[in-house]
Scaffold this motif. Sequence first.
Motif, short mmCIF file in Angstrom:
data_model
loop_
_atom_site.label_atom_id
_atom_site.label_comp_id
_atom_site.label_asym_id
_atom_site.label_seq_id
_atom_site.Cartn_x
_atom_site.Cartn_y
_atom_site.Cartn_z
N PRO A 69 -41.75 10.64 40.09
CA PRO A 69 -40.96 9.81 39.19
C PRO A 69 -40.86 10.48 37.82
O PRO A 69 -41.82 11.10 37.35
CB PRO A 69 -41.76 8.50 39.10
N ALA A 70 -39.70 10.35 37.18
CA ALA A 70 -39.44 11.07 35.93
C ALA A 70 -40.48 10.76 34.87
O ALA A 70 -40.93 11.65 34.13
CB ALA A 70 -38.04 10.73 35.43
N TYR A 71 -40.90 9.48 34.75
CA TYR A 71 -41.84 9.10 33.71
C TYR A 71 -43.21 9.75 33.91
O TYR A 71 -43.91 10.07 32.95
CB TYR A 71 -41.95 7.57 33.58
N GLU A 72 -43.61 9.95 35.18
CA GLU A 72 -44.88 10.62 35.46
C GLU A 72 -44.77 12.12 35.23
O GLU A 72 -45.69 12.76 34.71
CB GLU A 72 -45.34 10.34 36.89
N LYS A 73 -43.63 12.68 35.58
CA LYS A 73 -43.42 14.11 35.35
C LYS A 73 -43.43 14.41 33.86
O LYS A 73 -43.95 15.44 33.41
CB LYS A 73 -42.11 14.55 35.99
N GLU A 74 -42.89 13.50 33.05
CA GLU A 74 -42.86 13.70 31.60
C GLU A 74 -44.28 13.67 31.02
O GLU A 74 -44.60 14.42 30.09
CB GLU A 74 -41.99 12.62 30.94
N ILE A 75 -45.12 12.78 31.53
CA ILE A 75 -46.52 12.72 31.07
C ILE A 75 -47.22 14.03 31.38
O ILE A 75 -47.88 14.63 30.52
CB ILE A 75 -47.26 11.53 31.72
N ILE A 76 -47.08 14.50 32.61
CA ILE A 76 -47.74 15.75 33.01
C ILE A 76 -47.19 16.91 32.19
O ILE A 76 -47.95 17.79 31.76
CB ILE A 76 -47.56 16.00 34.52
N GLU A 77 -45.89 16.93 31.97
CA GLU A 77 -45.28 18.00 31.16
C GLU A 77 -45.89 18.03 29.76
O GLU A 77 -46.23 19.09 29.24
CB GLU A 77 -43.76 17.80 31.09
N GLU A 78 -46.02 16.86 29.16
CA GLU A 78 -46.60 16.79 27.82
C GLU A 78 -48.05 17.29 27.81
O GLU A 78 -48.47 18.00 26.89
CB GLU A 78 -46.54 15.34 27.32
N VAL A 79 -48.80 16.96 28.83
CA VAL A 79 -50.19 17.43 28.94
C VAL A 79 -50.22 18.95 29.05
O VAL A 79 -50.98 19.63 28.36
CB VAL A 79 -50.89 16.78 30.15
N GLU A 132 -49.85 8.01 24.31
CA GLU A 132 -50.51 9.12 23.62
C GLU A 132 -52.00 9.18 23.99
O GLU A 132 -52.57 10.27 24.16
CB GLU A 132 -50.37 8.98 22.10
N GLU A 133 -52.62 8.02 24.10
CA GLU A 133 -54.04 7.98 24.43
C GLU A 133 -54.29 8.58 25.82
O GLU A 133 -55.23 9.36 26.01
CB GLU A 133 -54.56 6.54 24.39
N LEU A 134 -53.42 8.24 26.77
CA LEU A 134 -53.58 8.80 28.11
C LEU A 134 -53.38 10.32 28.08
O LEU A 134 -54.16 11.07 28.68
CB LEU A 134 -52.58 8.16 29.07
N ILE A 135 -52.34 10.78 27.38
CA ILE A 135 -52.08 12.22 27.30
C ILE A 135 -53.26 12.92 26.64
O ILE A 135 -53.70 13.99 27.10
CB ILE A 135 -50.76 12.49 26.55
N TYR A 136 -53.78 12.33 25.57
CA TYR A 136 -54.94 12.91 24.88
C TYR A 136 -56.12 13.06 25.84
O TYR A 136 -56.78 14.11 25.90
CB TYR A 136 -55.33 12.01 23.70
#
Length: 697
Positions: A69-79, A132-136
């Motif tokens: 899903p796009a929203y999950e791919k965006e989180i992983i990309e940011e990480v 942001e907290e999850l990505i951090y």
Amino acid sequence: MLNSLKLIYEITKGNESILRKNKWLQYLYLTKEQIVNLEQVDALEKIPKNPILPYVEKTLRVLNEIDLPAYEKEIIEEVLIWSEVAKGGLTHKRKEWQEKGFQLSIHNIGSAQIYAAEQMNIPYQNRTIEREELIYLLILTHGLVGQFIRGEVRYQQFSPLIDWIEHNENSALCNIERVLLKLNQCIIEAVSKELWASIHSEVEEVISLIVKKKRHAEQSFNDRLKRLRESSIKNGEDFNALFDRLLTGDNEYTITLANFFKKTDLWYVESALQDFTFEEFLKIFLFINQRINPLSLQQVSFEPLMRDIYYDYKGKKAINLYKKRIIESYLAEFSLEEIAKGKAPENEHVTLSVLPLDQLGQIVGVQFTYSKAGQKLIEFCQEAEKSPLYERAIIMLYDFFGFRKDAFDRLQNEQTYLTDMNNGQDEKKIISDYATGNLMLDIGAGGGVMLDLLTEHHPDATVVGIDVSTNVIEELNRKKIRENKRWLVKQADALDLKTYYKPNSVDTIVFSSILHELYSYIPYNGRKFNHEVVVQALKSSFEVLSPGGRIIIRDGIMTEPKDEMRLLEFKEPSGMDFFKRYVNDFKGRKIEYKEVDKRTIQLPVNDLMEFCYTYTWGEEAYPHEVQEQFGYFTPTEYKQAITQALGKNASIIKFEHYLQEGYEEFLLPKVKIMNKAGDIVRLPDSTCFIVIEKIRD
């Protein structure tokens, strides 16, 4: 295509204007750092000037191909775009980060701190704190699943992530289990698809524990050490036997080490320590424990040692064996028990250094430091590899530091040496044909070919490889484990076999191309090139030989008559210079010769052959070959030596000599060999094959 990949494509085309708005890319692109795990590197010189950005690009390319899903791919990309930034940045920026207390040495922590700081530049109303907290947290725990599987970090490092999962069970941000799995796939597959395939199931198991909020899943002391020694085990280390021998029980050092590993996370351990023995590995950790504050220490990085212990040798990454030998000598001064009690070597040339990497004593780096004189001599040895100075440099190194003097320890040329020892397998088979009995010793076992032949052709016999070199014994033990060999190895002195074996207990003793090395390298009764050392080796063997047992010799031979003269004409202009250098460097005996013209010399036939043995192998082998005298007895002298040394109970059942195959093929394109009249003549015999049997009473 991911937006981050588009930006990377733009920067590779030279569009640096995008850096101002994309700080992650600025830090990854504008850097002079070369922080990379050397495990995956074949040659240090081939490391890109900036290895960080290409790796991040690989992780993003893996992500780009994953169906999510796009929203999950965006989180992983940011990480992924932020997870390596602590390895980048220009000097002034890294200094600024350090002054702020960012932990650049532990890259996941430092990258998370940098990410958090950069988020503060976004207006609060435009921020999504939960995301942001999850990505951090994903940056903070970036790579730790793999590090846990390797035994480097403790499971408790996942506690912040488990806390988040526990408090956000109904979060709509993502399917956390799926995100963790795909994130780790990107991280690991970017290193190696084969690696990801091999540990995929283990990664799933660890992530399952995290998602189920399991708080306690630490590896046992044994399991963690075993994981940290995986490369060594693959190379033949018998971990289970070593663990049982060194760490079973409640001795002080075992308790100390178990407590140390229970409280500490580690980085780059395998990369730095895989070439050290298990006992040396344990000693290093005991020395570290002496030098840290056990109340505050949390992380140990071996990155400084990893960077220092390797160099390029002939275009390939290799462990710096000059440094390794010095370290081994340092570690050998005290036992594990003594180190646990606080003893440490007082060595003026090397010491284990623990470097503080933060102000609180929580994080340290480890390396060995050398005196200025020691460092210069190491550098000299590395340069000397490129010239005939090599052997002299090594001897100087031994003498200067006073450490191990294996007569046959050839340092970086060891693999070449062992390969050479393995050559001539067809000639060695005849040795196996004459072997007899239940216990067989191969003296100077080298690369193990003779051991393989003996065990293959005598499956019921116990075959033991004997060698004086610690280096060779270690390599043979690894080969034995790695290839599941049946033979045994033993470090022992061939001149004193009765110390290791009872009289009349050994049935076959093989000397395959080793007696001339004893003759050349061993100072016997105060001098090298002493025929008495060959006699003593024969006596030592005969003392333990059983009635009906055999001593089998394959080695160099001199020709008769010894005073026969030959003419040697060089076909290459450089040949005469090579010869004169050889005459100066060869210490076996004085080479007498007469210069006939610019390319021709006259000299005794055995001096000619001794030179030709070295000339055949060429410049690279020169530093070693010039140290050795291959022929030391004529046939008549050999028979007399055997009779005088072993007496009437020794029967010579086989005695032949021949020109070893290959000499003419390699030598004759370089030289013309003639008698005094100028007629071309064949080379004399180079090699003897002798079988001595002990007569039964």
